[in-house]
Design a protein around this motif. Structure first.
Motif, PDB file in Angstrom:
ATOM      1  N   ARG A  22       0.686  -1.128   0.136  1.00  0.00           N
ATOM      2  CA  ARG A  22       0.022  -0.076  -0.102  1.00  0.00           C
ATOM      3  C   ARG A  22       0.880   1.323  -0.050  1.00  0.00           C
ATOM      4  NH1 ARG A  22      -3.965   2.599  -1.292  1.00  0.00           N
ATOM      5  NH2 ARG A  22      -4.669   4.322  -0.071  1.00  0.00           N
ATOM      6  N   ILE A  25       1.889   2.654  -3.534  1.00  0.00           N
ATOM      7  CA  ILE A  25       1.064   3.512  -4.187  1.00  0.00           C
ATOM      8  C   ILE A  25       1.019   4.887  -3.410  1.00  0.00           C
ATOM      9  CG2 ILE A  25      -1.524   4.018  -4.923  1.00  0.00           C
ATOM     10  CD1 ILE A  25      -0.618   1.313  -6.389  1.00  0.00           C
ATOM     11  N   VAL A 219      -2.579   1.038  -9.212  1.00  0.00           N
ATOM     12  CA  VAL A 219      -3.666   1.048  -8.271  1.00  0.00           C
ATOM     13  C   VAL A 219      -4.940   0.485  -9.044  1.00  0.00           C
ATOM     14  CG1 VAL A 219      -5.242   2.591  -7.928  1.00  0.00           C
ATOM     15  CG2 VAL A 219      -4.459   1.585  -6.077  1.00  0.00           C
ATOM     16  N   THR A 222      -6.272  -3.285  -8.645  1.00  0.00           N
ATOM     17  CA  THR A 222      -6.928  -3.648  -7.207  1.00  0.00           C
ATOM     18  C   THR A 222      -8.086  -3.100  -6.559  1.00  0.00           C
ATOM     19  OG1 THR A 222      -5.718  -1.872  -6.174  1.00  0.00           O
ATOM     20  CG2 THR A 222      -4.435  -3.812  -6.724  1.00  0.00           C
ATOM     21  N   GLN A 223      -8.498  -1.857  -7.335  1.00  0.00           N
ATOM     22  CA  GLN A 223      -9.735  -1.190  -6.579  1.00  0.00           C
ATOM     23  C   GLN A 223     -10.816  -0.955  -7.783  1.00  0.00           C
ATOM     24  OE1 GLN A 223      -9.260   2.535  -4.849  1.00  0.00           O
ATOM     25  NE2 GLN A 223      -7.263   2.069  -4.098  1.00  0.00           N
TER      26      GLN A 223
ATOM     27  N   ASP C 209      -7.484  -1.363   0.433  1.00  0.00           N
ATOM     28  CA  ASP C 209      -6.906  -2.713   0.575  1.00  0.00           C
ATOM     29  C   ASP C 209      -7.592  -3.751   1.440  1.00  0.00           C
ATOM     30  OD1 ASP C 209      -3.458  -3.670   0.042  1.00  0.00           O
ATOM     31  OD2 ASP C 209      -5.362  -4.860   0.123  1.00  0.00           O
TER      32      ASP C 209
END
Lengths: 298, 314, 402
Positions: A22, A25, A219, A222-223, C209
């Motif tokens: 994390r 990013i 990112v 992942t989102q 996340d």
């Protein structure tokens, strides 16, 4: 709830690794913001919008190439460049006329961009959410001591230090980097020495925005890729820049580390209140080092 | 200092303006009356921000916290305590002022951008508490159907009430700005070193200014509840703080009535453009950009000559 | 000075066009306030589009009681103050006869309070708070959609039949998430007193996340997990579940996991084996009504309808048929006509219950799976839970409204 109920060594290791990915990013996005704020002294609220555009562009380009591995990497290459191009145009046509204005006005101007970019993204891409699938090679997860660690997170863990290295080389070992650092401290002097400060500023701005786009591109798998991404990242980025020290790349890294790690460790230790940990960390840092942990450029 | 509010001869303009505002509800359709009542509340909020932003030079980045806190205080007092509703109009701003004092004590040691960022952090914490404390504050559902005194019920009555309270508060703030305290405050904005050199306690003045600004923001919060009858966590969110900041800068932050005009423009633009297109934020963004390019002193800057340029920061 | 006068005049002019945009006052006017920006728009677009489809059909056959139906939309951008302002504008300025919307529960509650004062019927089309027809319900508010209480009961009914004993609860840390989880858990405990709650995790809405949470859950080793995410986080969570193999290690239940809006963006990379509940699938039941509806919707909008479409369709049908039954365009008559009215729909007959103004919708529970012929996952082993089994009793509602 149960405080530290599930803290085992392997769980802790796992959380740290996740926190670090994390951090990648956060670091990439914040370093861009730090550059722009430190050298150009523009509090660029639209930095988050550029991050969002980077994610959307990645989705589109990746789609064009049919979600293959090559397609994804091409997207990773092109999307941030696209964002850089947009920022270049914006800078040359608009921003360069406003440098003498007061900070609050610049803030206001970049905020206007947030509004414009937000709606333009909606116009161009529509309001559905997009989901970008990770190419097969990066799908799935490793098992670390019994816990799943997604491959994509490992990818991020590799990319992060590479970007940091690249930035360090850029700012310390290239001419433009050194000029930029000088201009951050004293722009009149740099101009007096005969260097075209305007172009230096343009370069730094474009690089900073490129980083925002890169963060968004990374990112994206992942989102959810949606409007609203800009709002969620911008406060975090600003806080990281502040605690790290304005214009300081290593400060951005440090700040991102603090943020990412307090978040993920907090989740393990005290899930109910994990959300406050990073903010508390910010408050603590500012209490002891009001100007940020590392040196600011102004 | 007289030039800050249009100048003495411009009182000629103010008094008829106020009179017109009082007569307006006779002619305006219901929606516009409601909108104006909302503008009075929002304008008061923006002016309270300008107390520390324009006149104090402080980077108050999360002013909405005091507004929302005041609104919630009023709502909770009206709904949960047994006290008469009208008491809320006095107690809620005091609650905001106390919050202002507490946050101020924590943030005052920093300055400029750092002050602003720490405020955002702490303000977000307050927001998070209100958002999560579902049993007490209704969480993200908010509180609705808040009773207001019968003299304020209905669009026209809310209008008159908000207008009157706003005018009263504005007069108070104007007096504060022009008082010796206010003058010192502005001196601190222009040159804090010199002020402390002559013995002024800079931090204490700023703290007082902050508390006052929070108080008036709380008043604005109660006016909001008067018009809308609901509170929700959005009222403390940082995007609202940014919006209020923009209202100040838009209207002209070195002029006393600038923020009121800025609030009027933004609220009106939002509602009117919203009728015709869902892309009204795009329109707002473009209008903002045009204004910044061509009207750097804010809209009122067109009419009032800036006789002293505020110190560029940093 | 002159500039000031010109400027003030300009302001006045800016205000005045708002005075009158009313056209033929004969049409029945409906106002929709909803969020058409950002993630919620995926759902709300369907509501509006299906509504429009049905309204066009009705208007083509002459409208209702000789009048056309006219509707206009306002974007609340998921902000309560903007939405509330827009609702007031629709009532005060556009003089709408009926209001409908919105996916934001806080806004729905605020509008519900507004219409109580203004005496205008309001149909909640996607907001999931049980308070809307529960403790905060009243004569002028209706709900065409399921809510956390109904979903909770349905989820519990489905889970009770499965062998899981030790549960973990996780979800979005806001009212919807908590209400949903509470709904499922309270009902599950009643049906299966032997179930045990090992722990809970709550993340912020929009959490970027989920991996750290997933690993924390896995380390607790539950038999099954109840995931209470709101629309925005369903897709990212399922992605994370797939990436970490969560769905293969531990079974989990997520309300709306089987919905089209959730599964379509994931394509063929969605996680299989996820248990989910939903009010609608375009492929089930395979009734004529459903097939016709899907065909019409696809023809008009080039995509399959998701659950929002059914809500939009139902709203249009209820409004039209209620006016027809009332015989006149009068609010009181309308409300009396809507109560206990039953309409046909692609998911069977739906009744608007009189005691709380809640539509009785069936809930479908299924498991996600890759099925040939679609490039996204669909629900299999679908079990229908009739609306009557999941609704709270009228006595419970009345007691909560005291």
């Amino acid at each position: 709830m149960e405080f530290a109920a599930n803290v085992t060594f392997s769980a802790l290791v796992q959380q740290i690794l996740v926190g670090l990915s994390r951090t990648t990013i956060l670091f990439i996005v914040s370093s861009g913001l730090s550059l722009v704020l430190g050298v150009l002294r523009i509090p660029n609220v639209a930095h988050g919008s550029l991050y969002m555009i980077g994610a959307f562009l990645t989705y589109t380009v990746s789609n064009l190439f049919g979600h293959t591995l090559a397609g994804f990497f091409i997207a990773l290459l092109i999307a941030p460049l696209g964002v850089a191009l947009i920022s270049f145009l914006v800078e040359r046509c608009l921003f360069c006329h406003l440098y003498e204005r007061e900070h609050l006005m610049l803030l206001l101007f970049t905020f206007a961009f947030t509004l414009v970019f937000g709606d333009m993204v909606k116009l161009i891409w529509g309001s559905d959410y997009r989901s970008l699938t990770v190419p097969a090679f990066l799908q799935g997860s490793f098992s670390i001591q019994g816990f799943p660690f997604p491959r994509y997170n490992l990818f991020l863990l590799i990319v992060g230090p590479l970007v940091a290295l690249g930035l360090w080389l850029l700012t310390n070992h290239t001419k433009i980097g050194k000029i930029a650092r000088a201009a951050a401290v004293d722009r009149e002097m740099v101009g007096a020495v005969g260097i075209n400060v305007s172009w230096v500023f343009a370069a730094v701005f474009v690089i900073g925005c490129y980083l925002a786009g890169l963060g968004g591109a990374l990112v994206a798998p992942t989102q959810n890729i949606t409007q609203g991404m800009d709002h969620s990242i911008i406060i975090e980025a600003f806080l990281i820049v502040i605690i790290g020290g304005l214009g300081n790349i290593w400060g951005a890294l440090l700040g991102a580390l603090i943020f990412g790690l307090t978040d993920s460790i907090g989740i393990l230790i005290w899930p109910q209140f994990a959300i406050v940990f990073p903010y508390v960390a910010v408050v603590v840092v500012l209490f002891f080092r009001p100007r940020g942990i590392l040196k600011s450029t102004w | 200092m007289s030039a800050a509010l249009f100048g003495n001869k411009k009182m000629v303009l103010i008094i008829p303006l106020v009179a017109v505002l009082y007569i307006l509800p006779q002619f305006l359709p219901r929606f516009q009356i409601y909108l104006m009542a909302l503008i009075f509340a929002t304008g008061l909020l923006a002016t309270s921000l300008n107390l520390v932003l324009g006149f104090g030079g402080m980077y108050q980045f999360h002013h909405a916290v005091f507004y929302g806190f005041g609104a919630y205080a009023f709502a909770l007092l009206a709904v949960k305590s047994g006290l008469p509703v009208w008491l809320g109009y006095f107690l809620a701003p005091v609650c905001s002022a106390i919050l202002g004092l507490v946050l101020g004590l924590l943030t005052i040691r920093l300055s400029k951008l750092y002050f602003g960022m720490l405020q955002i952090s702490l303000g977000s914490l307050v927001w998070a508490i209100i958002y999560r404390w579902y049993d007490f504050t209704g969480g993200d559902d908010g509180i609705h159907g808040i009773p207001v005194p019968s003299i304020c019920e209905g669009s026209a009555n809310a209008y008159y009430f908000n207008l009157s309270v706003a005018i009263f508060a504005l007069i108070l703030m104007y007096l504060i700005v022009n008082s010796p305290f206010g003058r010192t405050f502005q001196g601190i904005r222009d040159n804090p070193e010199r002020c402390s050199a002559i013995g002024v306690n800079v931090k204490r003045h700023q703290l007082v200014g902050l508390t006052l600004a929070a108080f008036f923001a709380g008043v604005a919060g109660t006016l909001f509840v008067t018009v809308e009858g609901s509170v929700f966590p959005d009222l403390l969110f940082w995007t609202l703080s940014l919006e209020i900041l923009i209202m100040c800068l838009l209207g002209g932050w070195f002029i006393f009535l600038g923020p009121m005009l800025g609030a009027g423009i933004i609220v009106a633009l939002r509602s009117i453009v919203g009728i015709y297109t869902e892309y009204w934020t795009l329109v707002l963004g473009i209008v903002l950009m045009l204004l910044i390019f061509f009207l750097p002193e804010g809209v009122l800057g067109l009419f009032v000559k800036k006789h002293r340029s505020p110190k560029p920061i940093p | 000075m002159k500039k000031a006068i010109w400027f003030s005049l300009a302001l006045v002019l800016v205000f005045s066009p708002m005075v009158n945009s009313a056209q033929a006052a004969k049409a029945i006017k409906i106002g929709i306030v909803d969020c058409y920006s950002g993630p919620p728009a995926t759902y709300t677009n369907d509501v509006r589009d299906a509504f429009k489809l049905e309204v066009d059909k009705i208007n083509a056959t002459g409208g209702i009681l000789g009048r056309k139906i006219d509707f206009t939309t306002r974007d609340s951008k998921f902000k309560v103050d903007i939405g509330l302002s827009a609702a007031k504008e629709l009532i005060y300025r556009e003089n709408v006869d009926i209001l409908m919307g919105t996916i934001n529960s806080a806004l729905a509650l605020a509008i519900s309070d507004l219409v109580k004062k203004e005496k205008i019927p309001f149909f909640a089309t996607f907001s999931k708070s049980a308070k809307i027809t529960g403790e905060k319900g009243h004569r002028y508010v209706f709900s065409i959609t399921e809510n956390t209480a109904l979903a909770g009961k349905a989820g519990a009914a489905g889970l009770a039949k499965r062998p899981f004993k030790k549960y973990w609860i996780a979800g979005d840390d806001y009212e919807y998430g908590h209400a949903l989880a509470d709904g499922v858990w309270t009902n599950l405990k009643q049906l299966r007193p032997d179930v045990e709650l090992l722990g809970q995790s709550w993340w912020k809405v929009g959490e970027p996340d989920f991996t750290p949470y997933i690993t924390a859950i896995l380390s607790a080793k539950p038999d099954a997990v109840i995931i209470a995410t709101g629309g925005r986080d369903c897709v990212p969570f399922l992605k994370a579940a797939k990436a970490t193999g969560f769905n293969e290690r531990v079974p989990f239940f997520m309300h709306t996991a089987t919905e089209l809006s959730t599964l379509k963006p994931l394509g063929l990379d969605g996680p299989e084996g996820v248990i989910g509940t939903s009010n609608y699938f375009f492929y089930f039941p395979e009734s004529d009504a459903n097939k016709q509806f899907v065909a019409d919707f696809k023809k008009a909008y080039n995509r399959e309808p998701a659950v929002g479409a059914v809500y939009g369709l139902l709203t249009a049908k209820f409004i039209a048929q209620a006016y027809q039954k009332a015989g006149k365009v009068n609010t009181n008559a309308f409300i009396n006509a809507v109560e206990d009215l039953t309409v046909d729909s692609p998911i069977g007959t739906v009744t608007m219950r009189a005691c709380d103004h809640q539509a009785t919708l069936p809930m479908f529970m299924g498991v996600t799976k890759k099925v040939a012929g679609y490039d996204f996952l669909t629900a299999t082993d679908i079990v229908t839970i009739p609306g009557s089994e999941v609704m709270p009793s009228c006595e419970e509602i009345a007691a909560s409204r005291k």
